[in-house]
Design a protein around this motif. Structure first.
Motif, PDB file in Angstrom:
ATOM      1  N   THR A 238      28.409  71.606 111.153  1.00 37.10           N
ATOM      2  CA  THR A 238      28.210  73.001 110.756  1.00 37.10           C
ATOM      3  C   THR A 238      28.284  73.220 109.258  1.00 37.10           C
ATOM      4  O   THR A 238      28.250  74.356 108.801  1.00 37.10           O
ATOM      5  CB  THR A 238      29.281  73.883 111.416  1.00 37.10           C
ATOM      6  N   GLY A 239      28.390  72.172 108.454  1.00 40.68           N
ATOM      7  CA  GLY A 239      28.535  72.397 107.028  1.00 40.68           C
ATOM      8  C   GLY A 239      28.233  71.174 106.189  1.00 40.68           C
ATOM      9  O   GLY A 239      27.720  70.177 106.681  1.00 40.68           O
ATOM     10  N   PRO A 240      28.564  71.208 104.888  1.00 37.28           N
ATOM     11  CA  PRO A 240      28.238  70.134 103.959  1.00 37.28           C
ATOM     12  C   PRO A 240      29.195  68.958 104.071  1.00 37.28           C
ATOM     13  O   PRO A 240      30.057  68.915 104.950  1.00 37.28           O
ATOM     14  CB  PRO A 240      28.380  70.826 102.601  1.00 37.28           C
ATOM     15  N   ARG A 241      29.060  68.005 103.163  1.00 43.38           N
ATOM     16  CA  ARG A 241      29.906  66.820 103.179  1.00 43.38           C
ATOM     17  C   ARG A 241      31.362  67.210 102.917  1.00 43.38           C
ATOM     18  O   ARG A 241      31.666  68.147 102.201  1.00 43.38           O
ATOM     19  CB  ARG A 241      29.429  65.829 102.120  1.00 43.38           C
ATOM     20  N   ARG A 242      32.255  66.464 103.497  1.00 35.39           N
ATOM     21  CA  ARG A 242      33.667  66.765 103.364  1.00 35.39           C
ATOM     22  C   ARG A 242      34.471  65.475 103.389  1.00 35.39           C
ATOM     23  O   ARG A 242      33.990  64.455 103.870  1.00 35.39           O
ATOM     24  CB  ARG A 242      34.114  67.675 104.502  1.00 35.39           C
ATOM     25  N   SER A 243      35.680  65.504 102.889  1.00 32.24           N
ATOM     26  CA  SER A 243      36.505  64.303 102.866  1.00 32.24           C
ATOM     27  C   SER A 243      37.142  64.095 104.228  1.00 32.24           C
ATOM     28  O   SER A 243      37.509  65.050 104.917  1.00 32.24           O
ATOM     29  CB  SER A 243      37.578  64.407 101.785  1.00 32.24           C
ATOM     30  N   GLU A 244      37.304  62.832 104.599  1.00 34.03           N
ATOM     31  CA  GLU A 244      37.878  62.517 105.903  1.00 34.03           C
ATOM     32  C   GLU A 244      39.332  62.944 105.986  1.00 34.03           C
ATOM     33  O   GLU A 244      39.796  63.394 107.037  1.00 34.03           O
ATOM     34  CB  GLU A 244      37.737  61.015 106.174  1.00 34.03           C
ATOM     35  N   SER A 245      40.084  62.820 104.895  1.00 30.40           N
ATOM     36  CA  SER A 245      41.500  63.184 104.948  1.00 30.40           C
ATOM     37  C   SER A 245      41.678  64.669 105.231  1.00 30.40           C
ATOM     38  O   SER A 245      42.544  65.061 106.014  1.00 30.40           O
ATOM     39  CB  SER A 245      42.193  62.807 103.633  1.00 30.40           C
TER      40      SER A 245
END
Length: 225
Positions: A35-42
């Motif tokens: 549902t959105g842009p790239r994000r950090s796994e943590s």
């Protein structure tokens, strides 16, 4: 390490014991939300862990984006950049946890024994936070069509495909059984899992060993007839 958010260890009886992974994990592999842009796994793990923890503690109605953000230690705006609602967060946490917990595992036992083992894993799953997430989403889906559509087109459809594939693989490799086609497997999934969901969602009672054993025996008997 499994893709699951929580490390899992196998007990002597074949069931899975789930322990929580700390929210602060290595931030090496950015991922892409549905549902959105790239994000950090943590950060993703922190949000998902916070969501199902708070669901268990407070219930679905009291679960809020603000509460999730506070528990996860992230800004509310960050969550809204990646998820549209708490339902989307819960769908992500359910998908992550169920991928391993509800998988069909190959073994060298007979068909009935392996089906019993799988149904026991499903029963154990309902006792975990992820299982509570699933039951809450199923309940909310009765009141909200968007949730129903997202749950059925996403997680439930994916899990049903895994269940069909698992049954076909099981009956295809056991020496004393004939293989089954997709249509038959589709019907057997209803017969296999329907009693468990009925017991939990309709009667509000726990799934006991007798139900697991009789369901496994019934399904195997149908295939062998």
């Amino acid at each position: 390490m499994s893709e699951s958010r929580r490390p899992q260890t196998r007990k002597a009886d074949g069931t899975i014991s789930t322990t929580r992974k700390p929210a602060a994990v290595c931030d090496q592999h950015p991922v892409v939300s549905r549902t959105g842009p790239r994000r950090s796994e943590s950060v993703r793990l922190a949000v998902l862990n916070a969501a199902d923890d708070l669901l268990v503690e407070r219930g679905f109605a009291a679960l809020t984006i603000e509460g999730i953000a506070q528990r996860a230690g992230v800004a509310k705006q960050t969550i809204y950049r990646w998820w549209k609602s708490k339902v989307d967060i819960l769908l992500d946490t359910l998908t992550d946890d169920a991928r391993e917990a509800l998988e069909w595992r190959t073994g060298d036992g007979g068909a009935e024994a392996e089906i019993r083992a799988h149904l026991k894993r499903v029963t154990d799953f309902f006792q975990e936070p992820a299982g509570q997430v699933m039951l809450s989403l199923l309940g909310h889906a009765q009141l909200d069509q968007a949730t129903a559509d997202a749950l059925r087109s996403g997680f439930l459809s994916e899990q049903r495909r895994r269940d069909i594939a698992g049954l076909r693989a099981l009956f295809g490799r056991t020496r004393d059984d004939h293989g089954i086609d997709d249509r038959t497997a589709d019907h057997l999934v209803d017969l296999l899992l329907g009693p468990l969901y009925y017991r939990l969602l309709v009667l509000g009672k726990p799934i006991d060993e007798d139900l697991v054993n009789s369901t496994a025996r019934f399904v195997v008997t149908l295939v062998r007839e």
